[in-house]
Design a protein around this motif. Structure first.
Motif, short mmCIF file in Angstrom:
data_model
loop_
_atom_site.label_atom_id
_atom_site.label_comp_id
_atom_site.label_asym_id
_atom_site.label_seq_id
_atom_site.Cartn_x
_atom_site.Cartn_y
_atom_site.Cartn_z
N ASN A 141 0.85 -1.22 -0.01
CA ASN A 141 -0.09 0.10 0.04
C ASN A 141 0.88 1.05 0.02
OD1 ASN A 141 -1.62 2.52 1.09
ND2 ASN A 141 -3.30 0.55 0.84
N PRO A 142 0.64 2.23 -0.90
CA PRO A 142 1.43 3.38 -1.05
C PRO A 142 1.36 4.16 0.53
CG PRO A 142 -0.10 3.25 -2.84
CD PRO A 142 -0.50 2.11 -1.90
N GLY A 143 0.39 4.04 1.25
CA GLY A 143 0.37 4.52 2.60
C GLY A 143 1.60 4.05 3.53
N ILE A 144 1.60 2.85 3.36
CA ILE A 144 2.71 2.13 4.30
C ILE A 144 4.24 2.37 3.71
CG2 ILE A 144 3.80 -0.25 4.99
CD1 ILE A 144 0.85 -1.05 5.35
N VAL A 145 4.09 2.50 2.14
CA VAL A 145 5.61 2.75 1.55
C VAL A 145 6.09 4.46 2.19
CG1 VAL A 145 6.51 3.56 -0.63
CG2 VAL A 145 5.09 1.59 -0.34
N LEU A 146 4.93 5.22 2.07
CA LEU A 146 5.16 6.64 2.69
C LEU A 146 5.55 6.55 4.31
CD1 LEU A 146 5.39 9.68 2.43
CD2 LEU A 146 2.92 9.63 2.78
N ALA A 147 5.04 5.64 4.98
CA ALA A 147 5.13 5.56 6.44
C ALA A 147 6.66 5.12 6.75
CB ALA A 147 4.37 4.59 6.96
N ARG A 148 7.17 4.23 5.79
CA ARG A 148 8.59 4.01 6.04
C ARG A 148 9.27 4.97 5.44
NH1 ARG A 148 11.27 0.18 8.49
NH2 ARG A 148 12.74 2.04 8.81
N GLN A 149 8.91 5.57 4.41
CA GLN A 149 10.05 6.93 4.09
C GLN A 149 10.07 7.97 5.38
OE1 GLN A 149 7.98 7.92 0.42
NE2 GLN A 149 9.24 6.45 -0.89
N LEU A 150 9.21 8.12 5.76
CA LEU A 150 8.85 8.89 7.21
C LEU A 150 9.65 8.69 8.12
CD1 LEU A 150 5.15 9.92 6.84
CD2 LEU A 150 7.22 11.46 6.41
N PRO A 309 -0.08 9.96 -6.99
CA PRO A 309 1.07 9.38 -7.67
C PRO A 309 2.47 9.44 -7.35
CG PRO A 309 -0.49 10.79 -9.00
CD PRO A 309 -1.01 10.95 -7.37
N GLN A 310 2.82 10.20 -6.48
CA GLN A 310 4.02 10.52 -5.87
C GLN A 310 4.43 9.51 -4.90
OE1 GLN A 310 1.62 12.29 -5.34
NE2 GLN A 310 1.87 13.70 -3.67
N HIS A 311 3.33 8.50 -4.65
CA HIS A 311 3.66 7.60 -3.17
C HIS A 311 3.64 6.24 -3.92
CE1 HIS A 311 1.62 11.23 -1.19
NE2 HIS A 311 2.96 11.04 -0.81
N GLY A 312 4.72 5.44 -3.78
CA GLY A 312 4.74 4.07 -4.03
C GLY A 312 4.24 3.98 -5.67
N LEU A 313 3.43 2.94 -5.80
CA LEU A 313 3.09 2.41 -7.12
C LEU A 313 1.73 3.11 -7.36
CD1 LEU A 313 4.32 -1.18 -7.37
CD2 LEU A 313 5.37 0.95 -8.40
N LEU A 317 -2.26 3.42 -11.26
CA LEU A 317 -3.51 3.14 -11.10
C LEU A 317 -3.94 4.80 -11.46
CD1 LEU A 317 -4.04 0.85 -8.30
CD2 LEU A 317 -4.28 0.21 -10.69
N TRP A 318 -3.72 5.78 -10.92
CA TRP A 318 -4.54 6.74 -10.94
C TRP A 318 -3.46 7.97 -11.18
CZ3 TRP A 318 -9.50 6.29 -11.61
CH2 TRP A 318 -10.14 5.11 -11.07
N GLY A 322 -6.13 10.88 -3.77
CA GLY A 322 -7.21 10.66 -2.84
C GLY A 322 -8.21 9.68 -3.28
N ILE A 323 -7.80 8.52 -3.97
CA ILE A 323 -8.71 7.44 -4.45
C ILE A 323 -8.02 6.24 -3.72
CG2 ILE A 323 -9.48 6.06 -6.46
CD1 ILE A 323 -8.97 8.28 -8.22
N ASN A 324 -9.12 5.48 -3.07
CA ASN A 324 -8.82 4.34 -2.36
C ASN A 324 -8.09 3.17 -3.25
OD1 ASN A 324 -9.58 5.03 0.21
ND2 ASN A 324 -11.47 3.76 0.40
N ILE A 325 -7.22 2.46 -2.77
CA ILE A 325 -6.60 1.32 -3.70
C ILE A 325 -6.85 0.02 -2.77
CG2 ILE A 325 -4.42 0.33 -4.32
CD1 ILE A 325 -3.51 3.15 -4.87
N GLY A 326 -7.76 -0.93 -3.39
CA GLY A 326 -8.23 -1.87 -2.76
C GLY A 326 -7.29 -3.30 -2.94
#
Length: 378
Positions: A141-150, A309-313, A317-318, A322-326
Motif C-alpha cells: 500500500n502506498p500509505g505504508i510505503v510513505l510511512a517507511r519513508q518518513l 502518484p508520488q507515493h509508491g506504485l 493506477l491513478w 485521494g482514491i482508495n486502492i483495494g
C-alpha cells in the motif's frame, strides 16, 4: 500493441478458491496497469485434486488447461512459477518440491503451519536460488510505503510504540460452516495465523524485529457444522491479543479477530515516536494521518496526507490523488514486484525468509498463551 518478442513466464496455480481468483486477476491485469513488462505472464495450468473443479476454475480464471496433480505441474517444463493458494497445510510440501524443480514460488501467507516448516521452505528456496514472494499484501500500500519513508527520514524520531488491529466479523455467526480455516491441522492458527500474521509483517516492516511477546488467544465459537452436516470442535483461535517488545526497544500491542461485531473488516495501526506519529487504515487507504514535530506549533495534531502518484506504485493506477486502492489492486502491485525480481534474478520482498520470521512470532505468541508468560522470539 503487445510486444510479441517479450519472454514469457509460465504460471502454475495450485488451488481454486477465493485467493486463486485474486491471484488470477492480478496476473491477468498486470500488463493493463503497468504496460511493458520484462516477462509476460502466461497462465498455463490450474490445479485442484478434483479435476472437474480444476477445469471449471481454469476456464473462469483464464488458464490454458487444468490438472488434478500438482506434482505434474511442478515438473512441467512449460511452467516457471508455482503460485500456491492452497490451505496452509499444503504450502510446505508444494513449495519445497517447486524449489527443487527450479521453479520460482509465490505463496500465500502464513508461509507454513510451523516455524520449522517455514525454515525448511526458506532453506530449500535459498539452496535452489529461486525467487520467492509471500502474500503480505498490505505492505504494497502506498500509505505504508510513505510511512517507511518518513521513518527512514527521521521524521518520527526514536520509535516508542506500535498498536495494530486486524478485525473482522466473518466468524461471529455460529452458523458459519466448519472449513479448513477452523481446523488447526489444515490452517494452523486461526485469527492469529490468518490475520495477525499480516499485522506482524507490517510491524516488522516499519519497526523491526520482535524480541519477545506475551499473548492470549480465545476460541469464541467452539463448535461448527461442516457442509455435510457433521459437527466439529474448532481447535484454533477466533481472537488474539498480544503485547510486543521489539528488539530496538519499541513496545506495542496487536489484536487479531475474526469475531469483531461491528467491524466487518479493519486493518489499521498507529506508530508513535519522539518527534511524530502516523495512523493508517486500509479502509481509508487513500490517506495517511501524520503528526510531526516539523509541523507548525499552531497546527499541532494529526493532519491528513492524501496519497497520490508520488507515493509508491499509486501512479500506475491513478493520475490524481485521494482514491482508495483495494486488495485486488495491491495484488497487482505484488505481481509486478515478483516479475521484476524474477527478471533481475533476485528474490522479492517479503520473501520466504521474511515470512519465516513472521511465523516465529506467531508460534511464540501461541507458546506464550499456553505458558501464560512472556516468550522470547528465537
Amino acid at each position: 500493441m503487445v510486444d510479441t518478442t517479450a519472454k514469457t513466464i509460465g504460471i502454475g496455480l495450485i488451488g481454486d478458491g477465493l485467493m486463486a481468483k485474486e491471484h488470477s486477476m492480478a496476473w491477468r491485469n498486470v500488463r493493463a496497469v503497468f504496460g511493458d513488462l520484462p516477462l509476460e505472464p502466461r497462465l498455463v495450468t490450474l490445479v485442484h485434486p478434483t479435476l472437474d473443479r480444476a477445469r471449471a476454475a481454469a476456464q473462469q480464471y483464464g488458464f490454458e488447461r487444468a490438472s488434478e496433480s500438482w506434482q505434474d505441474v511442478v515438473n512441467d517444463p512449460e511452467i516457471d512459477v508455482i503460485n500456491i493458494v492452497t490451505p496452509n497445510a499444503f504450502h510446505e510440501e508444494v513449495a519445497i518440491a517447486a524449489a527443487r524443480a527450479g521453479k520460482h514460488v509465490w505463496c500465500e501467507k502464513p508461509l507454513a503451519l510451523t516455524a520449522a516448516g517455514a525454515r525448511a521452505m526458506t532453506e530449500a528456496a535459498e539452496a535452489a536460488g529461486i525467487s520467492t514472494q509471500v502474500g503480505f499484501t498490505y505492505l504494497q500500500n502506498p500509505g505504508i510505503v510513505l510511512a517507511r519513508q518518513l521513518i527512514d527520514a527521521g521524521e518520527l524520531g526514536e520509535l516508542i510504540s506500535f498498536t495494530g488491529f486486524f478485525s473482522a466479523d466473518t466468524m461471529i455467526d455460529p452458523e458459519v460452516p466448519y472449513t479448513w480455516r477452523t481446523d488447526r491441522a489444515r490452517a494452523g492458527g486461526g485469527a492469529l495465523g490468518d490475520l495477525g500474521s499480516h499485522m506482524i509483517s507490517i510491524a516488522h516492516h516499519l519497526v523491526g524485529g520482535i524480541g519477545r511477546v506475551s499473548g492470549l488467544t480465545k476460541t469464541v465459537v467452539t463448535e461448527r457444522t461442516d457442509a455435510h452436516g457433521i459437527r466439529h470442535s474448532v481447535d484454533n483461535d477466533d481472537y488474539s491479543l498480544t503485547l510486543l517488545e521489539f528488539s530496538n526497544g519499541t513496545i506495542g500491542s496487536m489484536q487479531a479477530s475474526r469475531v469483531s461485531v461491528g467491524r466487518a473488516f479493519e486493518v489499521s495501526f498507529t506508530l508513535t515516536g519522539t518527534r511524530g506519529a502516523i495512523r493508517f487504515s486500509q479502509q481509508d487507504s487513500h490517506k495517511l494521518e501524520v503528526s510531526l514535530a516539523s509541523d507548525a506549533l499552531d497546527t499541532h495534531g494529526f493532519r491528513t496526507i492524501e496519497l497520490g502518484p508520488q507515493h509508491g506504485l499509486y501512479g500506475a493506477l491513478w493520475p490524481m490523488s485521494g482514491i482508495n486502492i483495494g486488495l485486488h489492486e495491491l495484488k497487482i502491485f505484488e505481481v509486478k514486484k515478483f516479475i521484476d525480481a524474477i527478471a533481475a534474478g533476485t528474490t522479492s520482498s517479503p520473501d520466504f525468509r521474511e515470512a519465516w520470521e513472521v511465523q516465529k512470532v506467531v508460534e511464540s505468541i501461541e507458546e506464550s498463551d499456553r505458558l501464560r508468560s512472556w516468550c522470547e522470539v528465537s
